[in-house]
Design a protein around this motif. Structure first.
Motif, PDB file in Angstrom:
ATOM      1  N   THR A  33       0.831  -1.203   0.000  1.00 25.33           N
ATOM      2  CA  THR A  33       0.000   0.000   0.000  1.00 25.33           C
ATOM      3  C   THR A  33       0.866   1.254   0.000  1.00 25.33           C
ATOM      4  O   THR A  33       0.579   2.214  -0.713  1.00 25.33           O
ATOM      5  CB  THR A  33      -0.898   0.001   1.241  1.00 25.33           C
ATOM      6  OG1 THR A  33      -1.446  -1.286   1.397  1.00 25.33           O
ATOM      7  CG2 THR A  33      -2.012   0.981   1.094  1.00 25.33           C
ATOM      8  N   VAL A  34       1.936   1.214   0.784  1.00 29.60           N
ATOM      9  CA  VAL A  34       2.833   2.374   0.820  1.00 29.60           C
ATOM     10  C   VAL A  34       3.478   2.576  -0.547  1.00 29.60           C
ATOM     11  O   VAL A  34       3.649   3.718  -0.993  1.00 29.60           O
ATOM     12  CB  VAL A  34       3.892   2.202   1.923  1.00 29.60           C
ATOM     13  CG1 VAL A  34       4.942   3.269   1.830  1.00 29.60           C
ATOM     14  CG2 VAL A  34       3.239   2.252   3.266  1.00 29.60           C
ATOM     15  N   MET A  59       4.233   5.629  -5.490  1.00 28.94           N
ATOM     16  CA  MET A  59       4.066   5.717  -6.944  1.00 28.94           C
ATOM     17  C   MET A  59       3.270   6.966  -7.318  1.00 28.94           C
ATOM     18  O   MET A  59       3.612   7.681  -8.259  1.00 28.94           O
ATOM     19  CB  MET A  59       3.311   4.479  -7.401  1.00 28.94           C
ATOM     20  CG  MET A  59       3.792   3.883  -8.681  1.00 28.94           C
ATOM     21  SD  MET A  59       2.852   2.395  -8.968  1.00 28.94           S
ATOM     22  CE  MET A  59       4.148   1.309  -9.463  1.00 28.94           C
ATOM     23  N   LEU A  60       2.224   7.257  -6.552  1.00 25.34           N
ATOM     24  CA  LEU A  60       1.395   8.423  -6.842  1.00 25.34           C
ATOM     25  C   LEU A  60       2.160   9.711  -6.567  1.00 25.34           C
ATOM     26  O   LEU A  60       2.022  10.690  -7.304  1.00 25.34           O
ATOM     27  CB  LEU A  60       0.130   8.407  -5.988  1.00 25.34           C
ATOM     28  CG  LEU A  60      -0.982   7.446  -6.405  1.00 25.34           C
ATOM     29  CD1 LEU A  60      -2.030   7.390  -5.314  1.00 25.34           C
ATOM     30  CD2 LEU A  60      -1.592   7.877  -7.705  1.00 25.34           C
ATOM     31  N   SER A  61       2.968   9.709  -5.494  1.00 19.22           N
ATOM     32  CA  SER A  61       3.636  10.949  -5.099  1.00 19.22           C
ATOM     33  C   SER A  61       4.985  11.118  -5.770  1.00 19.22           C
ATOM     34  O   SER A  61       5.490  12.235  -5.857  1.00 19.22           O
ATOM     35  CB  SER A  61       3.853  10.975  -3.583  1.00 19.22           C
ATOM     36  OG  SER A  61       2.750  10.469  -2.917  1.00 19.22           O
ATOM     37  N   GLY A  62       5.597  10.015  -6.200  1.00 16.41           N
ATOM     38  CA  GLY A  62       6.921  10.102  -6.796  1.00 16.41           C
ATOM     39  C   GLY A  62       8.001  10.470  -5.811  1.00 16.41           C
ATOM     40  O   GLY A  62       9.031  11.023  -6.171  1.00 16.41           O
ATOM     41  N   SER A  63       7.790  10.174  -4.530  1.00 13.86           N
ATOM     42  CA  SER A  63       8.805  10.495  -3.542  1.00 13.86           C
ATOM     43  C   SER A  63       8.664   9.566  -2.347  1.00 13.86           C
ATOM     44  O   SER A  63       7.574   9.069  -2.064  1.00 13.86           O
ATOM     45  CB  SER A  63       8.652  11.941  -3.085  1.00 13.86           C
ATOM     46  OG  SER A  63       9.450  12.159  -1.955  1.00 13.86           O
ATOM     47  N   MET A  64       9.793   9.319  -1.654  1.00 19.49           N
ATOM     48  CA  MET A  64       9.731   8.536  -0.433  1.00 19.49           C
ATOM     49  C   MET A  64       9.929   9.411   0.780  1.00 19.49           C
ATOM     50  O   MET A  64      10.123   8.924   1.888  1.00 19.49           O
ATOM     51  CB  MET A  64      10.804   7.438  -0.454  1.00 19.49           C
ATOM     52  CG  MET A  64      10.351   6.231  -1.223  1.00 19.49           C
ATOM     53  SD  MET A  64      11.680   5.158  -1.626  1.00 19.49           S
ATOM     54  CE  MET A  64      12.024   4.461  -0.063  1.00 19.49           C
ATOM     55  N   ASN A  65       9.894  10.719   0.569  1.00 17.87           N
ATOM     56  CA  ASN A  65      10.049  11.654   1.674  1.00 17.87           C
ATOM     57  C   ASN A  65       8.669  11.994   2.224  1.00 17.87           C
ATOM     58  O   ASN A  65       7.803  12.466   1.487  1.00 17.87           O
ATOM     59  CB  ASN A  65      10.739  12.907   1.145  1.00 17.87           C
ATOM     60  CG  ASN A  65      11.145  13.835   2.241  1.00 17.87           C
ATOM     61  OD1 ASN A  65      10.557  13.816   3.316  1.00 17.87           O
ATOM     62  ND2 ASN A  65      12.145  14.635   1.991  1.00 17.87           N
ATOM     63  N   LEU A  66       8.465  11.754   3.510  1.00 15.30           N
ATOM     64  CA  LEU A  66       7.127  11.968   4.068  1.00 15.30           C
ATOM     65  C   LEU A  66       6.672  13.411   3.908  1.00 15.30           C
ATOM     66  O   LEU A  66       5.498  13.674   3.678  1.00 15.30           O
ATOM     67  CB  LEU A  66       7.132  11.600   5.556  1.00 15.30           C
ATOM     68  CG  LEU A  66       7.130  10.111   5.872  1.00 15.30           C
ATOM     69  CD1 LEU A  66       7.251   9.892   7.356  1.00 15.30           C
ATOM     70  CD2 LEU A  66       5.875   9.464   5.361  1.00 15.30           C
ATOM     71  N   VAL A 101      11.543   1.537  -7.863  1.00  9.34           N
ATOM     72  CA  VAL A 101      10.728   1.560  -9.078  1.00  9.34           C
ATOM     73  C   VAL A 101       9.600   2.564  -8.926  1.00  9.34           C
ATOM     74  O   VAL A 101       9.334   3.381  -9.817  1.00  9.34           O
ATOM     75  CB  VAL A 101      10.166   0.148  -9.363  1.00  9.34           C
ATOM     76  CG1 VAL A 101       9.222   0.185 -10.543  1.00  9.34           C
ATOM     77  CG2 VAL A 101      11.288  -0.827  -9.599  1.00  9.34           C
ATOM     78  N   ALA A 102       8.946   2.537  -7.747  1.00  6.80           N
ATOM     79  CA  ALA A 102       7.803   3.408  -7.527  1.00  6.80           C
ATOM     80  C   ALA A 102       8.212   4.875  -7.539  1.00  6.80           C
ATOM     81  O   ALA A 102       7.475   5.721  -8.055  1.00  6.80           O
ATOM     82  CB  ALA A 102       7.138   3.060  -6.194  1.00  6.80           C
ATOM     83  N   VAL A 103       9.398   5.181  -7.000  1.00  3.88           N
ATOM     84  CA  VAL A 103       9.824   6.591  -6.972  1.00  3.88           C
ATOM     85  C   VAL A 103      10.017   7.102  -8.400  1.00  3.88           C
ATOM     86  O   VAL A 103       9.625   8.216  -8.740  1.00  3.88           O
ATOM     87  CB  VAL A 103      11.123   6.739  -6.155  1.00  3.88           C
ATOM     88  CG1 VAL A 103      11.664   8.138  -6.280  1.00  3.88           C
ATOM     89  CG2 VAL A 103      10.871   6.411  -4.707  1.00  3.88           C
ATOM     90  N   ALA A 104      10.593   6.259  -9.263  1.00  2.00           N
ATOM     91  CA  ALA A 104      10.906   6.710 -10.627  1.00  2.00           C
ATOM     92  C   ALA A 104       9.767   6.464 -11.594  1.00  2.00           C
ATOM     93  O   ALA A 104       9.883   6.786 -12.776  1.00  2.00           O
ATOM     94  CB  ALA A 104      12.166   5.989 -11.113  1.00  2.00           C
TER      95      ALA A 104
END
Lengths: 337, 139
Positions: free
Chosen positions: A157-158, A163-170, B92-95
């Protein structure tokens, strides 16, 4: 980049105060809430409405003997309660409470928090195993199987959100949801496609169920099922060893509620788009925590095989399907509206 | 550029380290207070059973550190297959939301997640998720 050494220390002191207050008073809230749900009053003797009860409990726990039974694995037995406490506080370094109140904006903050959460799971395993008590060992194995089962749908889910946000930064994930509730990830009507908005609430429900299960709360509290396992992995712990496990549990709930708020409920943005402050963030996390308490006292405990199969047969296929659908919706323009 | 990145990473690490130290203090603090104020040296211990494991009032029979059947051992095996692959999906999801390669990205994610899903299908067909009551025949 002139960062003073005092800035992290001030944040640390603030977050430790926040954590201490929460660890103490969520216990009070839970007892009071449980009392009223079961048509009792709850704590009322110590202080006004029992408000000094956490203080009294703390003093009592601190004046009890730290008993280490004969024949436990000494080092691991002593390390487990501390290990339950440490990851919860450390992971607050990456949580943005508002636009300005955040200790540190780390690019991999999502991954950092999940990595620390799995160390917290290790505390249950170590504590249960090192106790050398049969109930504790059963509890530890159960808790590990449960945690690993629910970690996967949570991570998938995360990944959908990432994927929607294009970032892993909260912080960036929250900033993508600026505006009213129509921009939040739980129901992004203003987003790319309506189809996405329809599947996201399912995603939110999956995440919420998983966070209840990951924090070992009822109805998923197989790890400390009182009626069958005494107190599970905490059976042999008394005094502050028990206290640290309890505080760790409440802090994990706080971290879980913060994550849910940032990932799905628009972080610190108000529901109608024109206000944003730490007030909204705190309001959202306390509503979620109240839901946690409400769920705990109104649902009966499940059975271990139903619990595991719920994750593997329902939550994981659904979360993978949502991930694939999101991948399709993001790439195919105008797919289903 | 590289210099700036390095400094930022370093600051991140310092922040996390300071919080880790604070968390350790938060964990050790209560234990130290207990050590100071609780009666740790002397307790009423008439039957000499204070250090005995809790087994609901009876003497513990044998050690708890024995081999015992964990039915959910198979779940752990599927988890290992899953968790590592899920970790690969993060970068993959970030890019992913990059408009340059539409078809390639989509097809690759579909193939990867499709193969990943087969792990659940395989376990399901193999009957890992069926819990039947075991019948033991004592002789």
């Amino acid at each position: 980049m002139d960062t003073s050494i005092w800035e992290p220390i001030i944040y640390l002191v603030g977050i430790m105060a926040f954590a201490g207050l929460n660890a103490a008073y969520l216990g009070w809230c839970e007892r009071k809430g449980a009392g009223h749900i079961q048509r009792r009053i709850g704590p009322k003797e110590v202080g006004w409405f029992g408000l000094l009860q956490p203080l009294a409990d703390g003093i009592k726990l601190m004046s009890k003997q730290l008993l280490v039974p004969q024949g436990v694995d000494g080092i691991l037995f002593r390390a487990a309660p501390i290990l339950a406490m440490v990851p919860a506080i450390t992971s607050m370094v990456a949580i943005p409470f508002s636009e300005t109140i955040q200790a540190r904006s780390i690019d991999l903050s999502v991954l950092l928090i999940f990595a620390l959460a799995s160390i917290g799971m290790m505390a249950v395993l170590i504590g249960g195993w090192a106790s050398g008590n049969k109930y504790a060992i059963i509890s530890a194995t159960r808790s590990v199987s449960q945690n690993i089962a629910y970690e996967i749908p949570m991570l998938v889910t995360v990944i959908t959100i990432v994927m929607l946000s294009g970032s892993m930064n909260l912080e960036e994930i929250a900033m993508k949801q600026e505006g009213g509730f129509w921009n939040w990830n739980i129901f992004p009507v203003a987003g790319e496609s309506i189809a996405q908005a329809i599947i996201m609430p399912i995603s939110f429900i999956i995440f919420f169920i998983c966070s209840v299960a990951e924090t070992n709360r009822a109805p998923f509290d197989m790890a400390e099922a009182e009626s069958e396992l005494i107190a599970g992995f905490m059976t042999e712990y008394g005094s502050m060893g028990f206290g640290l496990f309890m505080m760790g549990e409440y802090l994990n709930i706080v971290v879980g509620a913060c994550l849910t708020t940032i990932l799905f409920l628009g972080g610190w943005y108000g529901p109608f788009g024109f206000t944003s402050s730490v007030f909204w963030f705190l309001l959202k996390i306390y509503i979620l925590i109240a839901t946690f308490i409400w769920i705990r006292w109104t649902f009966p405990r499940t059975q271990i095989y139903k619990l595991l199969n719920l994750s593997w047969k329902i939550l994981i296929p659904f979360s993978l399907a949502i991930l694939l659908l999101t991948a399709v919706f993001l790439k195919v323009e105008g797919f289903l509206i | 550029m590289e210099q700036i990145l390095d400094q930022q990473t370093l600051t991140n690490i310092i922040y996390v380290a300071i919080f880790l130290i604070g968390a350790l203090l938060f964990g050790f603090g209560p234990i130290i207070i207990v050590k100071l104020i609780s009666p740790s040296s002397h307790t009423r211990n008439i039957e000499n059973k204070t250090g005995q494991f809790i087994e609901c009032g009876i003497e513990p029979i044998g050690s708890a550190w024995i081999r015992f059947g964990i039915v959910y051992y198979l779940y752990a095996l599927i988890f290992l297959a899953f968790d590592v692959d899920v970790l690969f999906l993060f970068p993959v999801a970030v890019a992913y939301n990059n408009p340059e390669f539409v078809v390639r990205d989509l097809v690759e994610v579909l193939i990867f997640v499709g193969i990943l899903s087969l792990a659940v299908v395989y376990a399901w067909v193999k009957g890992v998720f069926n819990w039947e009551q075991k019948k033991y025949h004592h002789q």
